[in-house]
Design a protein around this motif. Sequence first.
Motif, PDB file in Angstrom:
ATOM      1  N   ALA A   1      11.805  12.664   1.874  1.00 42.35           N
ATOM      2  CA  ALA A   1      11.673  11.349   1.243  1.00 42.35           C
ATOM      3  C   ALA A   1      10.584  10.551   1.947  1.00 42.35           C
ATOM      4  CB  ALA A   1      13.012  10.603   1.310  1.00 42.35           C
ATOM      5  N   ASP A   2      10.264   9.411   1.359  1.00 42.39           N
ATOM      6  CA  ASP A   2       9.333   8.423   1.910  1.00 42.39           C
ATOM      7  C   ASP A   2       7.915   8.979   2.024  1.00 42.39           C
ATOM      8  OD1 ASP A   2       8.088   6.271   2.973  1.00 42.39           O
ATOM      9  OD2 ASP A   2       9.642   5.850   4.457  1.00 42.39           O
ATOM     10  N   PHE A   3       7.156   8.836   0.938  1.00 37.36           N
ATOM     11  CA  PHE A   3       5.789   9.349   0.876  1.00 37.36           C
ATOM     12  C   PHE A   3       4.746   8.232   0.972  1.00 37.36           C
ATOM     13  CE2 PHE A   3       8.678  12.178  -1.259  1.00 37.36           C
ATOM     14  CZ  PHE A   3       8.352  13.408  -0.731  1.00 37.36           C
ATOM     15  N   GLY A   4       5.165   7.117   1.549  1.00 32.88           N
ATOM     16  CA  GLY A   4       4.266   5.974   1.627  1.00 32.88           C
ATOM     17  C   GLY A   4       3.041   6.193   2.485  1.00 32.88           C
ATOM     18  N   LEU A   5       3.137   7.091   3.473  1.00 37.30           N
ATOM     19  CA  LEU A   5       1.998   7.368   4.355  1.00 37.30           C
ATOM     20  C   LEU A   5       1.278   8.669   3.993  1.00 37.30           C
ATOM     21  CD1 LEU A   5       3.443   6.408   7.875  1.00 37.30           C
ATOM     22  CD2 LEU A   5       2.107   5.001   6.301  1.00 37.30           C
TER      23      LEU A   5
ATOM     24  N   LYS B   1       0.835  -1.203   0.000  1.00 35.59           N
ATOM     25  CA  LYS B   1       0.000   0.000   0.000  1.00 35.59           C
ATOM     26  C   LYS B   1       0.867   1.249   0.000  1.00 35.59           C
ATOM     27  CE  LYS B   1      -3.893   2.156   2.367  1.00 35.59           C
ATOM     28  NZ  LYS B   1      -4.867   2.041   3.469  1.00 35.59           N
ATOM     29  N   GLU B   2       1.909   1.268   0.827  1.00 33.77           N
ATOM     30  CA  GLU B   2       2.806   2.416   0.858  1.00 33.77           C
ATOM     31  C   GLU B   2       3.515   2.575  -0.482  1.00 33.77           C
ATOM     32  OE1 GLU B   2       5.479   1.954   4.082  1.00 33.77           O
ATOM     33  OE2 GLU B   2       3.914   1.946   5.609  1.00 33.77           O
ATOM     34  N   PHE B   3       3.869   1.439  -1.077  1.00 35.00           N
ATOM     35  CA  PHE B   3       4.547   1.443  -2.364  1.00 35.00           C
ATOM     36  C   PHE B   3       3.706   2.159  -3.418  1.00 35.00           C
ATOM     37  CE2 PHE B   3       5.828  -0.440  -6.380  1.00 35.00           C
ATOM     38  CZ  PHE B   3       7.201  -0.524  -6.259  1.00 35.00           C
ATOM     39  N   GLU B   4       2.433   1.801  -3.509  1.00 34.65           N
ATOM     40  CA  GLU B   4       1.568   2.409  -4.512  1.00 34.65           C
ATOM     41  C   GLU B   4       1.286   3.873  -4.189  1.00 34.65           C
ATOM     42  OE1 GLU B   4      -1.788   0.379  -5.876  1.00 34.65           O
ATOM     43  OE2 GLU B   4      -0.671  -1.369  -6.518  1.00 34.65           O
ATOM     44  N   THR B   5       1.159   4.211  -2.896  1.00 32.35           N
ATOM     45  CA  THR B   5       0.976   5.611  -2.524  1.00 32.35           C
ATOM     46  C   THR B   5       2.171   6.445  -2.957  1.00 32.35           C
ATOM     47  OG1 THR B   5      -0.360   4.994  -0.608  1.00 32.35           O
ATOM     48  CG2 THR B   5       0.606   7.198  -0.596  1.00 32.35           C
TER      49      THR B   5
END
Length: 865
Positions: free
Chosen positions: A661-665, A559-563
């Motif tokens: 960085a890191d926009f999974g959430l 889910k985080e990957f697709e976000t």
Amino acid sequence: MKVQGAGNMGILLLVIMFMLKLSVKAQTVSYLINCGTNSSVNVEGRRWVGDTSPGNNVTISSSPGIEASTNVFNGDPVHEPLYRNARIFTEDLNYTFQVPNGDYFLRLHFCPLAFDGYNVNESYFAVEANGLKLVSEFNVPGEISEKNLNLLGSGARANSSYYYILKEYFFSVETNSIVVDFIPSRGSFGFVNAIEVIPEINKLFVDSVSRVGANGGNSSLNLSKRGIETMYRLNVGGSSVKPSRDSLWRKWETDSGYMINADAGSEIRNRSNITYANPNDTSVAPLVVYETARTLTNTEVMEKRFNMSWKLQIDPDFDYLVRLHFCELFYDKPNQRIFRIFIDNKTAADNFDVYVRAGGMNKAYHEDYIDSISSKNDNLWIQLGPDTTTGSAGTDALLNGLEVFKLSRNGNLAYVQTYNNVKARKTSRSLILWVGIGAGIASIAVLAGVSMLIVWFCKKKREENDTKKIPPAWRPLSLHGSVVNAKGSTSYQNLNGQLGTVRSGRRFTLTEIKLATNNFDESLVIGVGGFGKVYKGEIDDSTLVAVKRSNPQSQQGLKEFETEIEMLSKLRHRHLVSLIGFCDEQNEMILVYEYMSNGTLRSHLFGSDSQPLTWKQRLEICIGAARGLHYLHTGSERGIIHRDVKTTNILLDETFVAKMADFGLSKTGPSLEHTHVSTAVKGSFGYLDPEYFRRQQLTEKSDVYSFGVVLFEVVCARAVINPTLPKDQINLAEWAMRWQREKSLEKILDPRLRGNYSPESLMRFGEIAEKCLADEGKSRPTMGEVLWHLEYVLQLHEAWLRSNAGDYNSVSMVRDLGPIDEGESEVANSDSGEPLKANGDVADPMDPMAVGVDELSQMVNQQGR
């Protein structure tokens, strides 16, 4: 004979004076009509006569409609006698007022109360006055939200239990009468509670008005042929002014609710002897409006690029007259306060000196401007900011009052406005018939759809059984409906079923990825997370990249990957890590980022042998991260909330430029009609906004809280949660806040910074962090404001460094950014000095916190997670 002649002349003069008095008396005749009754009432010292009272000099049409009253009234007791009654009409209704030729205010009062047999939610009607269309398809809903109340403009008044609408118009009469026509829409009805007709014997408006914009010059309003509607009347910097304090019985609202940032302007007041600059302006505004004002808040920032901004909802495709009221309350000499005025993001005036234009201090003065609003624009921006090119003593701005008037176009002031919570009206029996037919067809369609759904469900179950044989436990991007288009970018369907496009989109083959990472060599792993591992890789001509390989067994990682795909595909900013491409072959889901050679901010603060960051480096890193977050919050229509701001998600390139960085959430921000996003609580312990945790209501201020924790982490260089420490020191935010409130933050400063920082810059830095950690989101600054103050902190430190180096001529922190271009407010890019906004275009004047960034270059040798 001479004496007699003199006596005759005296009598003639007396007759002339008597006739003039009669003429003036005739000109001051007014009407206050209480509709739907024959009773008269007193409201705020004025007597309102029933519209059917004998001798009221008002003529009602032969079909006067229905006199309605209500026993249920929860509104303002002052208006209760007037608004308990209304005249309801199902056929055309008109009122005729006999008046001398001249200029008049017409005010119409509407209070949507419950009348037996009539639902005001289904009331739609039009109003005309002497052929001028005032409203069309007008609806006054019985219930209305706060947002929709704002759509009604300053004519809508409300308290906790009720509201009413006051529509005010101004026009010239050349026929010795005013005829007000109320026309119900087909199959509907209308109502009116009260009508005012007020003469204006002084010249309130003039025909020649300055036009805003590049062309400038004066425009003729041709007011004898045009009508005017009052949209807003604001007492800037002061409390509301009751109609009884205005010679024309006008109400002046407070302005704070219309400001983009109410803290941008400080309220000042001066009740000394204020007089009108022009003695003929006594009707323009009461003196009480000029006794208060707003001036730019003293932020102590050397770069004066901050505007006071008001955003007003208006009707598109009309001309607007903007009236600004000024009175210099502080300076007693010219050239002390000079500023610029922007209307609708266009220059209305520069080098504006109230003292010079008004002719002194405490002189009430006003300026009018005309602007044409396009059919695509429903907001009007009013902005005042300093003009730094003049060298005035005070780089400041001042405003006492603000009025906005809509000008008729082709005899029309009407604009059809709808409201979200108003039920759609039923216009005719034929419509009902068609609705019935449509419902029948829809029923058949629903039955067919249910049948198809059952068939599809059975087929889906068979496919799922087949899919269970395919490892791993999730489907790769290719099984989620990805399609490569003709341009080589990939469209995909995300978990929400929405179609997105990876525009950054180089599509790598799995062979290329394995070659770049030496077949996922463990020695190249530079990070591990819930999604999987991150490898250092090399593609093409020795370009370093970060390769994130998702773990197939992690549903959360998917889910985080697709976000992250969805977010990064539409984001481009110098202070956000860039997505280079992806790979979705053979059940793999892999993202390729720019390589950030200096890793995470946290790794340079503690827990490694890295060279400690200087105070200046730490400030520049915080500024870079703040720029990235500010872009996220403001760079799109609804903004994006990062939701996981922490030092491990702030990466540094080879020159220590910070990138988020890191926009999974990450989550898309709330729509205009909402203040927050309701969602399950996610984030990192120690950085989590307590208000978000309690209410499960996510806002941009949740990122601000997390960033405040980052700021204290930068100062103290320790983990945000450390269970090995004494109880009162485990939580960094709580511990640091105690020291900050005691003004002793230097006592818990990273020891490696001792003697190498500006004490004043540290004090200001701590104040920013403290504000970010306010308990309530509404008390926290925006990221734009945080960024602005961090820039100032850096300037304080740089001045301190120059001073210690002996360069006493460089202590001043003022940087010459040049004049503000038309309609723009700037904050310079500390790297290039160019006034740019987040996406690289010219800074938007309605964003006082607009920041500069360089245009994103081609993918360079930097690190991603």
